[in-house]
Each structure stands twice: as structure tokens, then as C-alpha cells.
Enzyme design. Structure first.
Site: not given
Ligand code: NAI
Length: 250
Positions: A184, A59, A151
Site C-alpha cells: 500500500v 505508544d 516482518y
Molecule cells: P505508516 O507508517 O504510514 O503509519 C503507521 C502509523 O502507526 C503512524 O502514524 C505511526 O506514528 C504509528 N505508529 C508506529 N508505531 C507506533 C506505536 N508504537 N504506537 C502507536 N502508533 C504507532 O504505515 P502504514 O503503511 O499505514 O501501515 C499501517 C499498518 O498496515 C501496519 O500494521 C503495517 O504493517 C500494515 N501494512 C502496511 C502495508 C503497506 O504496504 N504500507 C502492507 C500491509 C500491511
């Protein structure tokens, strides 16, 4: 530079990817493995880590958990060369809608999480000949997206921190860069859509935000992360690479 076999680009290197259990992080894990890295997926839920990848429960809001996870990576995989600070969460709303607790929670994961993981990793990165940190930022750092005040603030901090970290550690041979994805299609977006009164309308708007007319894929972001983390990007530090379908500048 002579051609490099893509499957050997990361040969001999160890990478740790936070949020590596799902979404963009999981795509990064898969891409780095394909390029020859040994990879650890650090996640509050590492069950999504593919076979052959070290899943580590972590975490990023808990310093003891982060320190233990980085120690586990080094103990199990012998070294640490590349850190991808990707774990992140969102929040929808204007400043009028968001509570102090919302602010604390999102900044703790998205901003302080990167500081905690990087601080734990740096002593090991300094031992590497190919040290790199890649942070997952967002177009929200540079474009005024509606209902994303918190955000956007968190990702603006990631952008600024990327440049500052690059300066602090360039003399130690540690490169620091970030990617700025557009929207994404991951679970993150599906959960966000569910909070809107008309999710289908919002989904269409999210796709249309990219000039290419669709959402970005996790694999497209992973490819950019893999480039920035690679020794082949040895002259690239303190940069932000947009993977946004033209959302920022077109
Ligand atoms: P997601 O929700 O699909 O995956 C995020 C992962 O991070 C999950 O496996 C979750 O368990 C883990 N996670 C969450 N809180 C955590 C913590 N406290 N400690 C460790 N792991 C933790 O999200 P996604 O879309 O893959 O996003 C990944 C990154 O990309 C984030 O930083 C997000 O802000 C960024 N991002 C996402 C975009 C989108 O449109 N999906 C666009 C731009 C940036």
C-alpha cells in the site's frame, strides 16, 4: 436486511484506531467518520488526526500508555465498540541481517501491541452490542516476500492471533477479523524504499507484485476494515480478508 444509509452505518458507535495518525490508519479514521462513527486516533504522533476526531497520544509498546489511552477514549466518547489494531512497523533484511533488538522492537509493536490494546479494550467491548476488533495483517503472513523475515514473522503471528482471539471472544459477542493488504503506498513504503540501493527499481517491483499491476490504496484497505468492523458483518468472525490486488492467490 433493509438498505442502510452508508453515512449512518456506524451511527452511535465509537471506534479507536491505532496508528490512526497516518497512512492506512488515517484512511480508516476518515472512512469510519464518513460512516457516522465517533472516532479516536491512537498514535505516537496523533497530530495527523483530522478535525472532529479525538487524537490520543499512545505508544502500543507501553502498557500504561495503552491503558491510559483506552480510558481517555471511554471518558471522552462515552463507550468503545470497535477497535482497529493497525499500528505497525517494518524491518528489511534476512535473518542474517537482523539483530535481536530488531526482533524485539518489531514484535513488540506489531504483535504484543495488538494484545495490549485488545486487553485494555475488551472490558468495554463486552458492554457493546456491536463489538468488533479488526487487525491489520499483511500478505507477508502467507507469501514469501524477499528480505522480510522479521516482518513476515510478526504478521504470521497477527494472523494466528486473529483466529485465536476470535475463538476466545465469540461467546462474549466480540467479533475479531483481520485484513491482509498487499503493498500500500504510504509513508511506510516510502521509508522502506529509501533503504534499498535502487529505490525506483524496488518501487516498480512492489507495484508489479500485485496482479492488478499497481500498489493498493489506503482507501481500499480502509473500506475493507470498515466492512469487517460494521454491525452488518455480524456473521463474520475469525476471517482474513485479502486486499492485495491478487498478490496472494493469482
Ligand atoms: P505508516 O507508517 O504510514 O503509519 C503507521 C502509523 O502507526 C503512524 O502514524 C505511526 O506514528 C504509528 N505508529 C508506529 N508505531 C507506533 C506505536 N508504537 N504506537 C502507536 N502508533 C504507532 O504505515 P502504514 O503503511 O499505514 O501501515 C499501517 C499498518 O498496515 C501496519 O500494521 C503495517 O504493517 C500494515 N501494512 C502496511 C502495508 C503497506 O504496504 N504500507 C502492507 C500491509 C500491511
Amino acid at each position: 436486511m433493509s438498505p442502510v444509509d452508508p453515512t449512518r452505518e456506524y451511527a452511535g458507535l465509537v471506534a479507536a484506531v491505532t496508528g490512526g495518525g497516518a497512512g492506512i490508519g488515517l484512511a480508516v479514521v476518515v472512512e469510519l467518520v464518513a460512516r457516522g462513527a465517533r472516532v479516536a486516533a491512537l498514535d505516537v504522533d496523533p497530530s495527523g488526526a483530522p478535525d472532529g476526531v479525538l487524537g490520543v497520544r499512545c505508544d502500543v509498546t507501553d502498557r500504561a500508555s495503552v491503558d491510559a489511552a483506552i480510558a481517555t477514549v471511554v471518558r471522552e466518547l462515552g463507550q468503545l465498540d470497535v477497535v482497529v489494531n493497525n499500528a505497525g512497523i517494518s524491518a528489511v533484511g534476512s535473518v542474517e541481517d537482523l539483530s535481536d533488538e530488531d526482533w524485539r522492537r518489531v514484535l513488540d509493536v506489531n504483535v504484543v501491541g495488538i494484545a495490549r490494546v485488545s486487553a485494555a479494550a475488551l472490558p468495554h467491548l463486552r458492554d457493546s452490542e456491536a463489538a468488533a476488533i479488526v487487525n491489520t495483517c499483511s500478505i507477508a503472513a502467507q507469501v514469501g516476500l524477499p528480505q522480510r523475515a522479521l516482518y513476515a514473522a510478526s504478521k504470521g503471528a497477527v494472523l494466528a492471533m486473529t483466529f485465536a482471539m476470535a475463538t476466545d471472544h465469540v461467546g462474549e459477542g466480540v467479533r475479531v477479523n483481520c485484513v491482509c493488504p498487499g503493498t500500500v503506498h504510504t509513508g511506510f513504503v516510502d521509508r522502506l524504499l529509501a533503504t534499498f540501493p535502487d529505490p525506483e527499481k524496488e518501487r516498480a517491483a512492489m507495484g508489479a507484485r500485485q496482479a492488478i499491476g499497481r500498489m493498493v490504496t489506503p482507501e481500499e484497505v480502509a473500506y475493507a476494515v470498515a466492512y469487517l468492523g460494521s454491525p452488518r458483518a455480524g456473521s463474520t468472525t475469525g476471517t482474513a480478508l485479502d486486499v492485495d490486488g491478487g498478490a496472494t492467490h493469482l
